[in-house]
Motif scaffolding. Structure first.
Motif, short mmCIF file in Angstrom:
data_model
loop_
_atom_site.label_atom_id
_atom_site.label_comp_id
_atom_site.label_asym_id
_atom_site.label_seq_id
_atom_site.Cartn_x
_atom_site.Cartn_y
_atom_site.Cartn_z
N ILE A 34 0.84 -1.21 0.00
CA ILE A 34 0.00 0.00 0.00
C ILE A 34 0.87 1.26 0.00
O ILE A 34 0.60 2.22 -0.73
N LEU A 38 1.00 4.18 -2.86
CA LEU A 38 0.74 5.59 -2.55
C LEU A 38 1.91 6.48 -2.93
O LEU A 38 1.71 7.57 -3.48
N PHE A 41 1.99 6.82 -6.67
CA PHE A 41 0.90 7.70 -7.11
C PHE A 41 1.25 9.17 -6.89
O PHE A 41 1.03 10.00 -7.77
N ILE A 42 1.85 9.46 -5.74
CA ILE A 42 2.25 10.84 -5.45
C ILE A 42 3.34 11.30 -6.41
O ILE A 42 3.30 12.43 -6.91
#
Length: 47
Positions: A34, A38, A41-42
């Motif tokens: 996870i 994340l 994605f950032i």
């Protein structure tokens, strides 16, 4: 006379730390996956 039969089983108190450590092999890689998602994605969002 014979001795009375004891069918009562003593319950050993459960250690809370031992209960948590049983799940570590599943939770740690899942949390890592996870976090990687994340962070990727950032990075894509900021690029």
């Amino acid at each position: 006379m014979s001795a009375p039969a004891h069918d009562e089983h003593e319950q050993v108190p459960q250690d809370p730390v031992e209960e948590v450590t049983k799940h570590i092999p599943v939770v740690v890689p899942l949390a890592g996956a996870i976090m990687m998602f994340l962070l990727a994605f950032i990075a894509v969002k900021m690029a």
